[in-house]
Design a protein around this motif. Structure first.
Motif, PDB file in Angstrom:
ATOM      1  N   ARG A   1       0.814  -1.218   0.000  1.00 12.78           N
ATOM      2  CA  ARG A   1       0.000   0.000   0.000  1.00 12.78           C
ATOM      3  C   ARG A   1       0.851   1.273   0.000  1.00 12.78           C
ATOM      4  O   ARG A   1       0.371   2.334  -0.356  1.00 12.78           O
TER       5      ARG A   1
ATOM      6  N   HIS B   1      -8.955  -5.006  -2.722  1.00 13.34           N
ATOM      7  CA  HIS B   1      -7.859  -4.032  -2.651  1.00 13.34           C
ATOM      8  C   HIS B   1      -7.642  -3.384  -4.018  1.00 13.34           C
ATOM      9  O   HIS B   1      -6.616  -3.593  -4.669  1.00 13.34           O
TER      10      HIS B   1
ATOM     11  N   GLU C   1      -6.726  -0.597  -4.804  1.00 15.08           N
ATOM     12  CA  GLU C   1      -5.558   0.276  -4.853  1.00 15.08           C
ATOM     13  C   GLU C   1      -4.305  -0.464  -5.330  1.00 15.08           C
ATOM     14  O   GLU C   1      -3.301   0.162  -5.675  1.00 15.08           O
TER      15      GLU C   1
END
Length: 186
Positions: free
Chosen positions: A35, A96, A98
């Motif tokens: 991340r 997720h 991202e």
């Protein structure tokens, strides 16, 4: 790949532990690092997710026998572990967005995957397999190239449609829950 059913020290069927639960757990553990930057995950998969070697039926997840206690077919078990891995890759991408999560079949690669099977069978497969270096090329490409779309399945360098079973979002969500429980034991 094992000719006979074996369990990990935690009591998990070994193909499932190695080909599905371990990549899931590793990816989950790396999430904080992924991340921080342009996170990209490349799960190594197999065209075996479509049908077991020497089998004709489509591969499906059997939630009533995830640990292969009711009969063990090494090729079907391997294929189910690869389908689970692919379902998990797609589910990781959904959960997720991202990140960029892809799965790849690198081709048939000369590895020690079949070391527990008869040598003649392994030698025949190795004769038509790629070197480890050639097998690694699509993984490196997908990990580093610009313009890779998350949530895709690649046959080496080309995005392709995976099996119909791999797109079942209800199965993927259920498998995610089961995987979280099982991976916690590893």
């Amino acid at each position: 790949m094992l000719p006979d059913r074996q369990l990990s020290d935690e009591g998990v069927e070994l193909n499932r532990a190695v080909h599905h639960l371990a990549p899931h757990r590793l990816t989950r553990e790396l999430l904080p690092l992924l991340r921080r930057g342009d996170g990209r995950v490349v799960h190594v998969n197999s065209e075996g997710h479509r049908a077991a070697l020497f089998g004709t039926a489509p591969v499906e997840i059997d939630f009533t026998d995830l640990n292969c206690e009711r009969g063990y077919d090494p090729f079907l078990t391997y294929s189910r572990s690869k389908l689970a891995n692919l379902l998990d890759s797609y589910e990781f991408q959904r959960r997720h967005p991202e990140l960029t999560v892809v799965a790849v079949h690198p081709g048939m690669v000369r590895t020690d995957l079949g070391r527990h099977f008869p040598r003649i069978r392994v030698a025949a497969m190795h004769a038509i397999s790629l070197s480890a270096r050639k097998g690694a090329e699509p993984l490196v490409h997908l990990a580093t190239a610009a313009g890779i779309n998350g949530g895709a399945y690649y046959n080496r360098f080309s995005p392709v449609r995976s099996s119909d079973a791999s797109y079942d979002t209800a199965t993927a969500a259920r498998l995610w829950r089961e995987t979280e429980r099982s991976a916690a034991r590893l």
